[in-house]
Design an enzyme around this catalytic site. Structure first.
Site, PDB file in Angstrom:
ATOM      1  N   LYS A 263      38.717  23.736  39.053  1.00  0.00           N
ATOM      2  CA  LYS A 263      39.650  23.240  40.070  1.00  0.00           C
ATOM      3  C   LYS A 263      39.976  24.385  41.019  1.00  0.00           C
ATOM      4  O   LYS A 263      40.690  25.321  40.669  1.00  0.00           O
ATOM      5  CB  LYS A 263      40.958  22.718  39.461  1.00  0.00           C
TER       6      LYS A 263
ATOM      7  N   CYS B 247      45.119  40.545  43.899  1.00  0.00           N
ATOM      8  CA  CYS B 247      45.950  40.863  42.733  1.00  0.00           C
ATOM      9  C   CYS B 247      45.883  42.355  42.414  1.00  0.00           C
ATOM     10  O   CYS B 247      46.808  42.921  41.843  1.00  0.00           O
ATOM     11  CB  CYS B 247      45.506  40.040  41.535  1.00  0.00           C
TER      12      CYS B 247
ATOM     13  N   GLU C 219      55.531  41.125  43.116  1.00  0.00           N
ATOM     14  CA  GLU C 219      54.239  41.005  43.788  1.00  0.00           C
ATOM     15  C   GLU C 219      54.431  40.254  45.105  1.00  0.00           C
ATOM     16  O   GLU C 219      54.863  39.099  45.104  1.00  0.00           O
ATOM     17  CB  GLU C 219      53.249  40.240  42.904  1.00  0.00           C
TER      18      GLU C 219
HETATM   19  P1  NDP Z   1      49.470  29.615  41.742  1.00  0.00           P
HETATM   20  O1  NDP Z   1      49.493  30.451  40.543  1.00  0.00           O
HETATM   21  O2  NDP Z   1      50.504  28.561  41.893  1.00  0.00           O
HETATM   22  O3  NDP Z   1      48.049  28.873  41.871  1.00  0.00           O
HETATM   23  C1  NDP Z   1      46.824  29.339  41.352  1.00  0.00           C
HETATM   24  C2  NDP Z   1      45.984  28.139  40.906  1.00  0.00           C
HETATM   25  O4  NDP Z   1      46.656  27.420  39.878  1.00  0.00           O
HETATM   26  C3  NDP Z   1      45.740  27.113  41.997  1.00  0.00           C
HETATM   27  O5  NDP Z   1      44.470  26.518  41.820  1.00  0.00           O
HETATM   28  C4  NDP Z   1      46.845  26.125  41.737  1.00  0.00           C
HETATM   29  O6  NDP Z   1      46.600  24.891  42.312  1.00  0.00           O
HETATM   30  C5  NDP Z   1      46.834  26.056  40.234  1.00  0.00           C
HETATM   31  N1  NDP Z   1      48.061  25.559  39.621  1.00  0.00           N
HETATM   32  C6  NDP Z   1      49.328  25.562  40.113  1.00  0.00           C
HETATM   33  N2  NDP Z   1      50.194  25.008  39.228  1.00  0.00           N
HETATM   34  C7  NDP Z   1      49.446  24.656  38.144  1.00  0.00           C
HETATM   35  C8  NDP Z   1      49.749  24.041  36.887  1.00  0.00           C
HETATM   36  N3  NDP Z   1      50.987  23.696  36.547  1.00  0.00           N
HETATM   37  N4  NDP Z   1      48.742  23.826  36.019  1.00  0.00           N
HETATM   38  C9  NDP Z   1      47.482  24.182  36.318  1.00  0.00           C
HETATM   39  N5  NDP Z   1      47.139  24.760  37.503  1.00  0.00           N
HETATM   40  C10 NDP Z   1      48.090  24.998  38.385  1.00  0.00           C
HETATM   41  O7  NDP Z   1      49.445  30.561  42.988  1.00  0.00           O
HETATM   42  P2  NDP Z   1      49.820  30.210  44.501  1.00  0.00           P
HETATM   43  O8  NDP Z   1      48.563  29.815  45.150  1.00  0.00           O
HETATM   44  O9  NDP Z   1      50.969  29.276  44.618  1.00  0.00           O
HETATM   45  O10 NDP Z   1      50.312  31.638  44.971  1.00  0.00           O
HETATM   46  C11 NDP Z   1      51.595  32.102  44.612  1.00  0.00           C
HETATM   47  C12 NDP Z   1      51.575  33.549  44.229  1.00  0.00           C
HETATM   48  O11 NDP Z   1      50.720  33.748  43.111  1.00  0.00           O
HETATM   49  C13 NDP Z   1      51.012  34.476  45.271  1.00  0.00           C
HETATM   50  O12 NDP Z   1      51.955  34.764  46.247  1.00  0.00           O
HETATM   51  C14 NDP Z   1      50.617  35.650  44.431  1.00  0.00           C
HETATM   52  O13 NDP Z   1      51.745  36.433  44.178  1.00  0.00           O
HETATM   53  C15 NDP Z   1      50.134  35.030  43.147  1.00  0.00           C
HETATM   54  N6  NDP Z   1      48.648  34.866  43.101  1.00  0.00           N
HETATM   55  C16 NDP Z   1      47.926  35.732  42.367  1.00  0.00           C
HETATM   56  C17 NDP Z   1      46.555  35.645  42.366  1.00  0.00           C
HETATM   57  C18 NDP Z   1      45.715  36.587  41.605  1.00  0.00           C
HETATM   58  O14 NDP Z   1      44.591  36.859  42.021  1.00  0.00           O
HETATM   59  N7  NDP Z   1      46.146  37.085  40.457  1.00  0.00           N
HETATM   60  C19 NDP Z   1      45.841  34.649  43.142  1.00  0.00           C
HETATM   61  C20 NDP Z   1      46.701  33.727  43.830  1.00  0.00           C
HETATM   62  C21 NDP Z   1      48.052  33.856  43.810  1.00  0.00           C
HETATM   63  P3  NDP Z   1      47.215  24.590  43.786  1.00  0.00           P
HETATM   64  O15 NDP Z   1      46.727  25.675  44.686  1.00  0.00           O
HETATM   65  O16 NDP Z   1      46.624  23.282  44.059  1.00  0.00           O
HETATM   66  O17 NDP Z   1      48.718  24.591  43.607  1.00  0.00           O
END
Ligand code: NDP
Length: 482
Positions: A177, A286, A382
């Site tokens: 996903k 990240c 972060e």
């Molecule tokens: P999220 O952690 O919310 O999303 C990452 C992935 O998880 C997306 O595919 C998201 O889907 C999915 N997701 C969200 N909620 C659920 C759930 N309950 N169960 C299963 N999957 C889920 O990150 P965001 O995109 O909202 O970003 C927010 C913050 O996260 C950023 O500002 C950053 O700080 C951090 N981040 C860190 C990353 C890394 O590389 N470690 C990458 C991205 C974000 P959907 O996008 O459809 O909500």
């Protein structure tokens, strides 16, 4: 019906709408326009994708194909990705404003991820140990089953490939996903897998939101492994959901990387990497070097060069070849990063350069902040954007303490020409990866993952093998004694 491009789910090698016809818009954050639509997966669509992957694992040829044939199929997919590299890169640039040259680099890395794991599963498939008791014992690494992979928007194709490649190479079937912000390139990958002759259900793509699409996957007891990259907050939800059916999880979560510049560092090299570490991909990494620590004796000179280098980055359209830096990936994310810049100012921080572009775009310019208290939110949390907080230090012990004083522990960087110090400090830093005099270089054979709020588990090489398989010991009598 809209004439925008459409990205469906890929289930059983067919591209399909959601059962209820739900769709969502995909935005181009540079133009701030909708450029495509994607199927919005609901629980029923997740159910369909899991059923397909389950069937492909339980009854299909993939887990039984043999290592050589499976490797060949994955190399065929890699060939097709290479042939469509510009399209894949174009999609990521359009979907999240990544400069096109960087997106092409990410595609090349993604191709390599597939090739690496295609070969790795062939070459590292077991160990044999002769025993003094007249037996020998060997390990076997059979596939775990159905893998649910959830990937973020900052490296849409590359992060997905880190998960899909080892999962399918080891004989599992997979549902990926992608983030709702970046559905395109992973959907094209699913189309290419079908074209490469993957059996139906080996690689399913489920588009949609975290909930219900992602959460339906993680909570489904037909799923045997969950691999997730994203925020620490969502990571905890994912782990709790997988725990309901005891599926092992691999979580790669947030970071607040320390970047330490010692007084004997090669300054030109250190400035180059300090800029890359926080401003590449507009800081949406990240692994970003978002906390910079500079030895007091070189602080003035370093900062002069660092600020100049940050201001020299060309900001613009991701498709302009001169662009090094573009807008943030979405309006939601722009608002979040902008609010951290505001709070840095409100909390007494000095913004040496950067700030919100203020021209209606979703750009936050390369931003460097000093004078923040060590408990200020922009220092501790972060931000996931182009915002670097800077501190000076006097001693090695002090900077090691400062670097480790965080709930995250994904990575750290240090710059020094002193060999002993390099090893000593690398060992003392509480982080999954430490880069010495460089940044972002990754060998897929090494462990990758984080400490504390930065994650659970490691992936890469044999670490991926351990996660994506069910290791088994077989003990066999060789010498029948009395
Ligand atoms: P999220 O952690 O919310 O999303 C990452 C992935 O998880 C997306 O595919 C998201 O889907 C999915 N997701 C969200 N909620 C659920 C759930 N309950 N169960 C299963 N999957 C889920 O990150 P965001 O995109 O909202 O970003 C927010 C913050 O996260 C950023 O500002 C950053 O700080 C951090 N981040 C860190 C990353 C890394 O590389 N470690 C990458 C991205 C974000 P959907 O996008 O459809 O909500």
């Amino acid at each position: 019906m809209s004439d925008l491009q459409f990205f469906g789910h890929i289930i059983d090698n067919e591209e399909v709408e959601s059962l209820g016809g739900e769709r969502f818009d995909a935005w181009n954050p540079w133009t701030r326009e909708v450029w495509a639509q994607a199927a919005d997966g609901m629980a029923a669509d997740a159910d369909r994708a899991v059923a397909s992957a389950r069937r492909a694992f339980d009854e299909g040829p993939w887990p039984r194909l043999g290592r050589v044939e499976r490797g060949k199929a994955i190399h065929r997919l890699a060939d097709l990705m290479e042939a469509r590299a510009d399209d894949l890169a174009w999609m990521d640039s359009t979907n999240m404003a990544k400069p096109f040259e960087q997106a092409k680099h990410d595609v090349a890395r993604s191709v390599w991820n597939f090739r690496f794991f295609a070969d790795h599963q062939r070459d590292h498939c077991g160990e044999t140990f002769p025993m003094d008791s007249g037996h020998h014992t060997y390990s076997e690494f059979g596939p775990a089953g159905v893998v649910a992979a959830i990937s973020p928007w900052n490296f849409p194709l590359m992060m997905a490939s880190w998960k899909i490649a080892p999962a399918i190479a080891w004989g599992n079937t997979c549902i990926i996903k992608p983030s709702e912000d970046t559905p395109a390139s992973v959907t094209l990958l699913g189309r290419l897998a079908a074209e490469a002759g993957f059996p139906p259900g080996v690689l399913n793509v489920l588009n949609g939101h975290g909930a219900p699409a992602g959460s339906s996957l993680t909570g489904d007891d037909r799923v045997d492994r969950v691999t997730f990259t994203g925020s620490s907050t969502t990571g905890k939800l994912v782990m709790a959901s997988a725990a309901t059916h005891l599926a092992p999880v691999s979580l790669e979560l947030g970071g607040k990387g320390a970047n330490i510049i010692f007084e004997d560092a090669d300054l030109e090299n250190a400035v180059y990497w300090a800029v890359e570490a926080i401003f590449r991909n507009a800081g949406q990494i990240c692994l970003a070097g978002s906390r910079l620590f500079i030895h007091r004796s070189i602080a003035d000179e370093f900062m002069r060069r660092f600020v100049a280098a940050a201001e020299a980055l060309t900001i613009g359209d991701p498709f302009d070849p001169s662009t090094r830096f573009s807008s943030l990936a979405s309006k939601r994310h722009f608002d979040k990063v902008a609010s951290y810049v505001e709070s840095a100012r409100a909390l007494g921080g000095t913004v040496l350069t950067g700030g919100v572009a203020d021209d209606g775009t979703w750009v936050v310019r390369p931003t460097i902040v000093t004078d923040l208290a060590l408990d200020a939110a922009p220092y501790c949390e972060e931000i996931f954007g182009p915002v670097c907080v800077v501190n000076v230090f006097d001693t090695e012990a002090e900077v090691v303490h400062l670097a480790n004083d965080t709930r995250y522990g994904l990575n750290a960087m240090l710059f020094t020409e002193n060999l002993s110090r390099a090893h000593r400090v690398a060992s003392a830093l509480r982080a999954g990866t430490v880069w010495v005099n460089c940044f972002f270089i990754r060998d897929l054979r090494t462990p990758f993952g984080g400490v504390g709020d930065s994650g659970v588990g490691r992936e890469g090489g044999n670490f991926s093998r351990e996660f994506f398989t069910e290791p088994k010991a077989v003990v066999m009598q060789i010498d029948r004694k009395g």
